[in-house]
Design a protein around this motif. Sequence first.
Motif, mmCIF file in Angstrom:
data_model
loop_
_atom_site.group_PDB
_atom_site.id
_atom_site.type_symbol
_atom_site.label_atom_id
_atom_site.label_comp_id
_atom_site.label_asym_id
_atom_site.label_seq_id
_atom_site.Cartn_x
_atom_site.Cartn_y
_atom_site.Cartn_z
ATOM 1 N N LEU A 29 46.359 67.404 2.012
ATOM 2 C CA LEU A 29 47.116 66.433 1.216
ATOM 3 C C LEU A 29 47.591 65.264 2.077
ATOM 4 N N ASN A 30 48.080 65.566 3.271
ATOM 5 C CA ASN A 30 48.541 64.512 4.181
ATOM 6 C C ASN A 30 47.393 63.612 4.620
ATOM 7 N N LYS A 31 46.227 64.223 4.806
ATOM 8 C CA LYS A 31 45.057 63.454 5.216
ATOM 9 C C LYS A 31 44.647 62.465 4.116
ATOM 10 N N LYS A 32 44.642 62.939 2.859
ATOM 11 C CA LYS A 32 44.280 62.074 1.733
ATOM 12 C C LYS A 32 45.295 60.954 1.545
ATOM 13 N N GLU A 33 46.574 61.287 1.720
ATOM 14 C CA GLU A 33 47.613 60.275 1.571
ATOM 15 C C GLU A 33 47.474 59.196 2.636
ATOM 16 N N LYS A 34 47.132 59.602 3.834
ATOM 17 C CA LYS A 34 46.964 58.649 4.924
ATOM 18 C C LYS A 34 45.782 57.726 4.668
ATOM 19 N N GLU A 35 44.710 58.279 4.111
ATOM 20 C CA GLU A 35 43.536 57.463 3.800
ATOM 21 C C GLU A 35 43.844 56.441 2.709
ATOM 22 N N GLN A 36 44.632 56.853 1.738
ATOM 23 C CA GLN A 36 44.982 55.948 0.638
ATOM 24 C C GLN A 36 45.885 54.810 1.092
ATOM 25 N N ASN A 37 46.662 55.061 2.131
ATOM 26 C CA ASN A 37 47.616 54.054 2.601
ATOM 27 C C ASN A 37 47.104 53.228 3.777
ATOM 28 N N ARG A 38 45.864 53.454 4.174
ATOM 29 C CA ARG A 38 45.372 52.733 5.345
ATOM 30 C C ARG A 38 45.103 51.270 5.004
ATOM 31 N N ASP A 39 45.156 50.419 5.988
ATOM 32 C CA ASP A 39 44.889 48.998 5.815
ATOM 33 C C ASP A 39 43.394 48.766 5.622
ATOM 34 N N VAL A 40 43.073 47.860 4.719
ATOM 35 C CA VAL A 40 41.678 47.503 4.462
ATOM 36 C C VAL A 40 41.459 46.074 4.940
ATOM 37 N N LEU A 41 40.499 45.878 5.776
ATOM 38 C CA LEU A 41 40.212 44.558 6.322
ATOM 39 C C LEU A 41 39.012 43.956 5.601
ATOM 40 N N VAL A 42 39.189 42.732 5.113
ATOM 41 C CA VAL A 42 38.107 42.014 4.445
ATOM 42 C C VAL A 42 37.706 40.844 5.328
ATOM 43 N N LYS A 43 36.439 40.762 5.644
ATOM 44 C CA LYS A 43 35.957 39.717 6.532
ATOM 45 C C LYS A 43 35.490 38.497 5.743
ATOM 46 N N TYR A 44 35.897 37.314 6.189
ATOM 47 C CA TYR A 44 35.462 36.057 5.589
ATOM 48 C C TYR A 44 34.752 35.225 6.652
ATOM 49 N N SER A 45 33.737 34.530 6.225
ATOM 50 C CA SER A 45 32.995 33.678 7.150
ATOM 51 C C SER A 45 33.365 32.222 6.896
ATOM 52 N N GLN A 46 33.749 31.523 7.945
ATOM 53 C CA GLN A 46 34.119 30.118 7.802
ATOM 54 C C GLN A 46 32.914 29.235 7.494
ATOM 55 N N SER A 47 31.756 29.682 7.827
ATOM 56 C CA SER A 47 30.558 28.855 7.646
ATOM 57 C C SER A 47 29.892 29.059 6.285
ATOM 58 N N THR A 48 30.241 30.165 5.589
ATOM 59 C CA THR A 48 29.618 30.439 4.297
ATOM 60 C C THR A 48 30.299 29.611 3.203
ATOM 61 N N GLN A 49 29.516 28.904 2.418
ATOM 62 C CA GLN A 49 30.053 28.073 1.353
ATOM 63 C C GLN A 49 29.990 28.800 0.014
ATOM 64 N N ILE A 50 31.042 28.591 -0.799
ATOM 65 C CA ILE A 50 31.069 29.183 -2.138
ATOM 66 C C ILE A 50 30.140 28.378 -3.031
ATOM 67 N N GLU A 51 29.295 29.059 -3.738
ATOM 68 C CA GLU A 51 28.316 28.394 -4.585
ATOM 69 C C GLU A 51 29.009 27.656 -5.724
ATOM 70 N N LYS A 52 28.609 26.429 -5.972
ATOM 71 C CA LYS A 52 29.225 25.603 -7.005
ATOM 72 C C LYS A 52 28.794 26.059 -8.403
ATOM 73 N N GLY A 53 29.702 25.816 -9.375
ATOM 74 C CA GLY A 53 29.361 26.041 -10.774
ATOM 75 C C GLY A 53 29.430 27.477 -11.232
ATOM 76 N N ILE A 54 29.924 28.367 -10.401
ATOM 77 C CA ILE A 54 30.024 29.776 -10.788
ATOM 78 C C ILE A 54 31.497 30.134 -10.969
ATOM 79 N N GLN A 55 31.853 30.608 -12.163
ATOM 80 C CA GLN A 55 33.238 30.983 -12.444
ATOM 81 C C GLN A 55 33.537 32.331 -11.815
#
Length: 486
Positions: free
Chosen positions: A60-86
């Motif tokens: 139970l403690n192991k599952k709780e720790k996994e649920q509370n862990r930090d999630v890192l999302v990587k963004y690329s400065q060079s990647t452009q968001i495609e125009k015209g897509i909602q």
Amino acid sequence: MRLSFSKSKNSTSLYVIEDVTEKNKRTTRIVEKLGTVKELEEKLNSQDPIKWAKEYVKELNKKEKEQNRDVLVKYSQSTQIEKGIQRSFNGGYLFLQQIYHQLGLDKINKKISSKYKFTFNLDSILSRLIYGRVLFPSSKLSTYQDSRKLLEQPKFELQHVYRALEVIAKETDFIQSELYQNSLAISKRNDHILYYDCTNYFFEIEEEDGLKQYGYSKDHKPNPIVGMGLFMDGDGIPLAFDIHNGNTNEQKTLKPLEKKILKDFELSKFIVCTDAGLSSTENRKFNDKKDRAFITTQSVKKLKSHLKAWALEPTGWHLSDKGEVFDIRLLDKDEETYEKYKLDIFYKERWIKEDGLEQKFIVTYSLKYRDYHRKIRNKQLERAAKLIETRPNDINKKNQNDFKRFISSTNVTKDGEIADKTIYGLNSDAIEKEQMYDGFYAVCTNLEEDAEVITKINHRRWEIEECFKIMKSEFKARPVYLSRDD
């Protein structure tokens, strides 16, 4: 979380507990009761229950720790968001969608669609028009564009919106009657009391066309207008409406819409409550039949002389819970008496018969209402005095409620000679004449109920004014830009 034991004379129970802070105090709470040692031995086929419980808590403690862990999302400065897509959508309309379906509007649209050969989705159009009017009131074009931001995409094109308006206009009476019947399944309607009033909407045009005619604009705009009559039930919920020519006398609009209610809504027993502007003798007689009745305000100023004298007579006034008779001149003879009665409503009543119609005439008097009248007039007198002093050339024709009505002009001196210029001053006669009516309010009805009951019913007329105010302000129903009557 950790394992805890609770021992008694006959058994040992196992619990999963955790430390918590409640009201700044450290304590523990039970997360799960695992059972007694004996129960667990039977359940686990003689496996050591203590060892199993420790492993279970560890998991139970192991599952709780996994649920509370930090999630890192990587963004690329060079990647452009495609125009015209909602990539984002508005879900705030979903609560309106629930009400929409509770009222059966989707089924109403289905019935209407079966009568025509159009191919567009009427339900999708009407629902988006309603959502848009509540969430982001704007033009039909803007509503169409904004509807594409909703979580569920519209199933129509812009031209379909304008084509659908013609169908909705033709089926307005059917939609209103069906909505009323469907609303009864949601809640009981207070349809024994109906309030009626009119308003109008101006168009950004200069020439009359169809329903759009020049008339008295309640927004004080010099544009052609269309009128709208609205019936509201006793709980302040709109019941039925109708659109009429902008130059139509409002008194003539009540009967046609009421006849629709009698026919389409299958209502026959109700009280119609209106203001003085709609209370023609013809309208009163129309509701002096069978199980219908009327309550309408009555201008004290416009009463016949003998009725006005009776209404303004300071003696003979009553309070609903007191048998004594009051003289309203004595209500503010001292501060103690004033404080005692300042929130009370005094009344007198009598039956009158005019133009073949017998009706109860009720007059009320309130110190609070009197003080309100005086406060408004004093402010108007201040404006009038300031205008005389600073801008006398701006004084022109006065209307009924304009503060300029308290300004008098004279072209002669005190000696009777012709003055070189017009002399302006406050009209004391006009002020004194208007003071006579401070605090008085009158209604007429064919009901035999107590005056207190009738005045309470009439008092709720403000709610229909609030309906109009909301439509014109929050819902931005003015000005109107559509050119066709339908």
